[in-house]
Every structure is written in C-alpha cells, then in structure tokens.
Design an enzyme around this catalytic site. Structure first.
Site, PDB file in Angstrom:
ATOM      1  N   ASP A   1      -0.993   0.018  -4.824  1.00 28.35           N
ATOM      2  CA  ASP A   1      -2.272   0.605  -5.224  1.00 28.35           C
ATOM      3  C   ASP A   1      -2.085   2.031  -5.744  1.00 28.35           C
ATOM      4  OD1 ASP A   1      -1.536   1.301  -2.649  1.00 28.35           O
ATOM      5  OD2 ASP A   1      -3.518   0.994  -1.771  1.00 28.35           O
ATOM      6  N   HIS A   2      -1.147   2.744  -5.121  1.00 28.66           N
ATOM      7  CA  HIS A   2      -0.888   4.144  -5.512  1.00 28.66           C
ATOM      8  C   HIS A   2       0.462   4.531  -4.938  1.00 28.66           C
ATOM      9  CE1 HIS A   2      -1.570   5.189  -1.364  1.00 28.66           C
ATOM     10  NE2 HIS A   2      -2.680   4.468  -1.389  1.00 28.66           N
TER      11      HIS A   2
ATOM     12  N   ASP B   1       2.073   2.659   3.648  1.00 31.08           N
ATOM     13  CA  ASP B   1       1.234   3.835   3.422  1.00 31.08           C
ATOM     14  C   ASP B   1       1.090   4.683   4.686  1.00 31.08           C
ATOM     15  OD1 ASP B   1      -1.004   5.223   1.767  1.00 31.08           O
ATOM     16  OD2 ASP B   1      -2.054   4.593   3.578  1.00 31.08           O
TER      17      ASP B   1
ATOM     18  N   HIS C   1       2.163   8.545   5.353  1.00 26.17           N
ATOM     19  CA  HIS C   1       1.212   9.590   5.782  1.00 26.17           C
ATOM     20  C   HIS C   1       1.731  10.329   7.006  1.00 26.17           C
ATOM     21  CE1 HIS C   1      -2.023   9.040   2.980  1.00 26.17           C
ATOM     22  NE2 HIS C   1      -2.234   7.774   3.297  1.00 26.17           N
TER      23      HIS C   1
ATOM     24  N   ASP D   1       0.849  -1.198   0.000  1.00 24.92           N
ATOM     25  CA  ASP D   1       0.000   0.000   0.000  1.00 24.92           C
ATOM     26  C   ASP D   1       0.881   1.244   0.000  1.00 24.92           C
ATOM     27  OD1 ASP D   1      -1.824   2.138   0.588  1.00 24.92           O
ATOM     28  OD2 ASP D   1      -3.234   0.637   1.328  1.00 24.92           O
TER      29      ASP D   1
ATOM     30  N   SER E   1      -6.858   4.155  -1.710  1.00 26.49           N
ATOM     31  CA  SER E   1      -6.692   2.706  -1.710  1.00 26.49           C
ATOM     32  C   SER E   1      -7.977   1.968  -2.056  1.00 26.49           C
ATOM     33  CB  SER E   1      -6.215   2.226  -0.339  1.00 26.49           C
ATOM     34  OG  SER E   1      -4.904   2.671  -0.111  1.00 26.49           O
TER      35      SER E   1
ATOM     36  N   GLU F   1      -1.330  -7.929   1.746  1.00 26.61           N
ATOM     37  CA  GLU F   1      -1.098  -6.486   1.734  1.00 26.61           C
ATOM     38  C   GLU F   1      -0.063  -6.057   2.769  1.00 26.61           C
ATOM     39  OE1 GLU F   1      -3.810  -3.782   3.551  1.00 26.61           O
ATOM     40  OE2 GLU F   1      -3.267  -2.141   2.222  1.00 26.61           O
TER      41      GLU F   1
ATOM     42  N   PHE G   1      -4.884  -9.910  15.203  1.00 25.98           N
ATOM     43  CA  PHE G   1      -3.719  -9.768  16.073  1.00 25.98           C
ATOM     44  C   PHE G   1      -3.605  -8.399  16.738  1.00 25.98           C
ATOM     45  CE2 PHE G   1      -2.717 -12.869  12.706  1.00 25.98           C
ATOM     46  CZ  PHE G   1      -2.508 -13.985  13.502  1.00 25.98           C
TER      47      PHE G   1
ATOM     48  N   HIS H   1      -1.049  10.915  -0.901  1.00 25.99           N
ATOM     49  CA  HIS H   1      -0.714  10.008  -1.991  1.00 25.99           C
ATOM     50  C   HIS H   1      -0.138  10.806  -3.161  1.00 25.99           C
ATOM     51  CE1 HIS H   1      -4.053   7.081  -0.451  1.00 25.99           C
ATOM     52  NE2 HIS H   1      -3.073   7.246   0.399  1.00 25.99           N
TER      53      HIS H   1
END
Ligand code: MG
Ligand code: ZN
Length: 465
Positions: free
Chosen positions: A343-344, A302, A306, A38, A88, A297, A256, A428
């Site tokens: 994804d991006h 990601d 961020h 991601d 996403s 994933e 988890f 993104h």
C-alpha cells in the site's frame, strides 16, 4: 569472445529466452487474489529477499522471492488526494474502489470531510469486492492485523474514519447521523452471499464487554455472523482452522487474537500462519463455480517498521512471501490473476557499503582496497560501527552520542535500528511501491501507475459489469 560459459551469462540468457516467450493472457480472470504487504516498500522487499536467502545458507542477494518471479511489474504512485505521504486507508481504498481518496478514509470519496459522518450515504464508493460478489463470486479477506484494520476494511466497509473499528470508537456525531462501525459492516455485508471467508485478529471488536470484547452496544457479532449464514463456521485457533472441512464450509469467520495477530517471529502454535490461512481461504472460495476475489494482507510488516524493528518486519515479510507460494500451489494461473503489491513504503534503508553476503541484520562489514572482505565493521565518522539497515525516523533515534554496537545486540529480534529524527512511531515513506502480477491481464500491470489503476486492471480482468 563473449563469456558465454559464465553461469551468470547463461542465467541471463535463460531469463531473456523466458521473457521472449511471454504471451499476454487475455482470457477472463475467474479468480483474483490481491496480496498486500502493508508497508512493504522496495527497500523492504530487497531486505526480505536477502534475509530469506541467508536463512537458507546463501549470500542472499541473488535470491528471488515467490512473487519476484512474476512476469509483469510496475511502479505504483501511492499519494493520497490530500497527502504526499499516504496511509493504509487511503491507499487500500484506491486499490479497492478505483479512485484515490483522503488519508484515513475507508472506501469513501475525497469530497467528504475525514472523520465526519454527515450523511452516511454521501460519497460511498462501491468496492471491487461488492461488484465481484454481485456478479456471483465468493469473497474472502485474510490478514495478520485486526480484520477491522484499514487494509482489510476496504474489502467490505465504508467509513469516513478508519478509527471507527467498533461501536465505542464512533464519535457522538457519527452515532447521531447513523454511521456504523467497521466490525458491524463486515457482518452486514449484503452483496452476493456476503463475505464468505474472513480471517485475522481483532476479536475484541466483534464481542461485547460482557464477553471480553470492546463493544458497548451489547452485540455479539460472532453470534450474529452464525445467525446470518445458515452454514457458517467460526474458529479461534489454528487447530480449529485445520479441523474444518472446506468442502462443507461456505462461510468462515476466523478470529485468532483480541487485537492484531502475533508477529511471525513470535507466533505460537495457537495461531495459524498467513500461508495456512491463505490455503484454507482458497480451499473454501474455490468451491464457487463463479470464481472468487480474495485479499490477503501481510499486515504487520508495517507495524514492525513503525516500531523500528527490522528483524520482525523481515520475518513477517518472509511469511508473506510464503503465503504467495501457498496460493501459487493451489490455483490455476490460466484463470487466476494474482497481484502482489504494497500500500505504501517506509523510511527504511539498506546502506553503508557492506560486502556481498554480509548478514543483512548485522553490522556493515566492508571490502579492502583490493575488493576482498575485511570481516571488520565499517566505522562512522565517530569511530563506531553501524548497521546496514536503518530508519530515517522513529523510536530508534538517539539523543547525543551513538553507543558502541556489537553483532549480538544488533541481530536481536527486538533490536531497534538507529534513526535520525526522534518519533514514537517510525513513519511511512512517500516513494513509489512495486506491483507484481501473473495470470489473465497481468500484462496491464506495467510502467508507472497511479495506485487506483490497479482496481481497473482487476475489474477488467474479471470482466465486471
Ligand atoms: Mg494494513
Ligand atoms: Zn503504517
């Protein structure tokens, strides 16, 4: 005479010979594994590659990550139907349904309004996992984020809003019109044998408040999972996961963490690594004679971006590459298609003319006029050092003068690289991402592709009806 004795020349010749020996595999893909990093844009892959090489004592630039050795690659256009820079939900929906859609939407058509339920059946796009399950394949989804987060949700859910992770997240309109939350849809997935393996974080979305969760409807979806599948197992720690017997497990739910799992750099022994989850998932899914579809994933590359924290992103990226290695050790590539993509992208840069082998997280240190490393930090026009890695926007943006930087500060795990535009969350990026493929029909991954074409490649490889 060409410099044929030069090791770099010889390596290039060996690579050429290997490419000339490539033959497309047009056999049916019994299994498909889709790896999504991601937010793992091309600059992130390059930085992970260098970080990984340097973590083994090498300069780093020459390193190749597990999936970078795959024979076929493409550039992938990531825009959503209504967005130049995507999210996403829209991007993973494109990969999982074969059609691009709007930002924020899980496996539903772009003709629908975002975050409005209306008729819940309107614009539902069948997912690759649904089609694969209907054809008899086992289904798995593994993530380091919440299992109900946008990327993994596209395996098993349809929702006009990615935000509807638990019942308490539904709008009044959504409730009235009968839209259901994403966690509930994982349990209710009714294609084939249901979802066989689901592992990640997000436990709170599956449990009622009375049991420490977020749900307001009193439902215990973990108990519902067990009731739904006679042979179902549930685990909540790495130790419990290690103790299961894959041969007698056909349905496994691993939750988890209450929310996202820990960043790899901060992970304790109680949580399994992405590689360990991948190994266990394949061991269970591979028992199905019809084959399997698995999405894995690396969900927190990601999140680290961020937060403007490159060190955390690179460490999670390295763990993602390790998960691909774990899969490669377990499957037969003659009958298993593996696609690794993002994804991006993110607004993450590698800049400033550092010398070869310069620590990727460190201050940029350059070369003198004769090409020798100076060992001294390069300076900005303000007379201050800067790092090789940076972000265009995000929480690392500075008001006023830049501080004087030293190596210790900038290589700390939680250091926020500098940025230009101040935003609470770095954004993104809109440029293309890469896709890497190996196995049956991997040669269909090539050129510059629209993101939804990846679905069609996987469906063709599996010969889905
Ligand atoms: Mg994600
Ligand atoms: Zn994001």
């Amino acid at each position: 005479m060409p410099p044929r004795d030069d090791p770099m020349w010889r390596a290039a010749e060996a690579a050429l010979t290997a490419r000339m020996a490539l033959r497309p595999n047009e056999g049916r893909a019994k299994n498909v594994i889709l790896f999504i990093g991601d937010g793992m844009g091309v600059s992130t892959i390059t930085a992970i590659r260098i970080f990984d090489g340097q973590s083994r004592g090498n300069p780093g630039e020459e390193n190749a990550l597990s999936f970078e050795r795959f024979p076929y690659t493409a550039l992938v256009k990531t825009y959503n139907v209504n967005a130049q820079v995507p999210d996403s939900a829209g991007t993973a929906s494109a990969i999982m349904t074969g059609l691009k859609t709007n930002r924020g939407v899980i496996d539903m058509a772009a003709s629908r309004e975002v975050a409005t339920c209306g008729d819940p059946a309107d614009g539902v796009l069948p997912s690759l996992a649904e089609r694969a399950a209907a054809g008899g394949r086992a289904i798995g989804v593994v993530t380091t984020a919440r299992l109900t987060h946008a990327t993994p949700a596209t395996v098993y859910a349809h929702s006009p809003s990615r935000e509807w992770e638990a019942d308490v997240d539904l709008s009044a309109e959504a409730r009235e019109n009968g839209c259901t939350d994403i966690a509930a849809q994982l349990i209710a997935f009714s294609h084939g044998e249901g979802v066989n393996v689901a592992m990640g974080g997000g436990r709170a979305n599956f449990l009622p408040r009375e049991k420490g969760g977020r749900r307001g409807d009193g439902r215990d979806l973990v108990a519902a999972w067990r009731a739904h599948h006679a042979d179902a197992q549930t685990v909540t720690t790495a130790g419990e996961l290690a103790a299961i017997d894959p041969a007698s497990t056909h349905h496994l739910l691993g939750l988890f963490a209450d929310s996202h799992m820990a960043y790899e750099a901060k992970r304790g022994d109680d949580q399994p690594s992405l590689a360990e989850m991948t190994r266990r998932a394949i061991d269970i899914l591979a028992q199905d004679d019809d084959g399997f579809f698995l999405m894995v994933e690396g969900g927190r590359i990601d999140h680290a971006h961020h937060a403007g924290r490159a060190a955390l992103a690179l460490r999670d990226g390295q763990a993602f590459a390790d998960a691909v290695t774990a899969a490669l050790a377990r499957v037969n590539l003659d009958e298993t298609l593996i696609i690794v993509t993002a994804d991006h992208s993110h607004v993450f840069t590698i800049a400033g003319y550092p010398a070869r082998g310069n620590p990727i997280l460190g201050l940029a240190r350059g070369l003198d006029e004769h090409g020798h490393p100076t060992g001294k930090p390069l300076l900005g026009a303000d007379g201050k050092p800067y790092t090789t890695l940076g972000y265009w926007d995000g929480p690392g943006a500075l008001a006023g003068e830049r501080p004087d930087l030293d190596e210790k500060t900038v290589t700390a795990l939680d250091y926020r690289q500098q940025a230009a535009v101040p935003l609470h969350s770095e954004t993104h990026g809109g440029e293309d991402v890469a896709a890497f493929a190996v196995g049956p029909w991997a040669h269909l991954v090539g050129g510059v592709m629209e993101q939804n074409l990846l679905y069609h490649v996987m469906a063709r490889a599996m010969a889905l009806r």
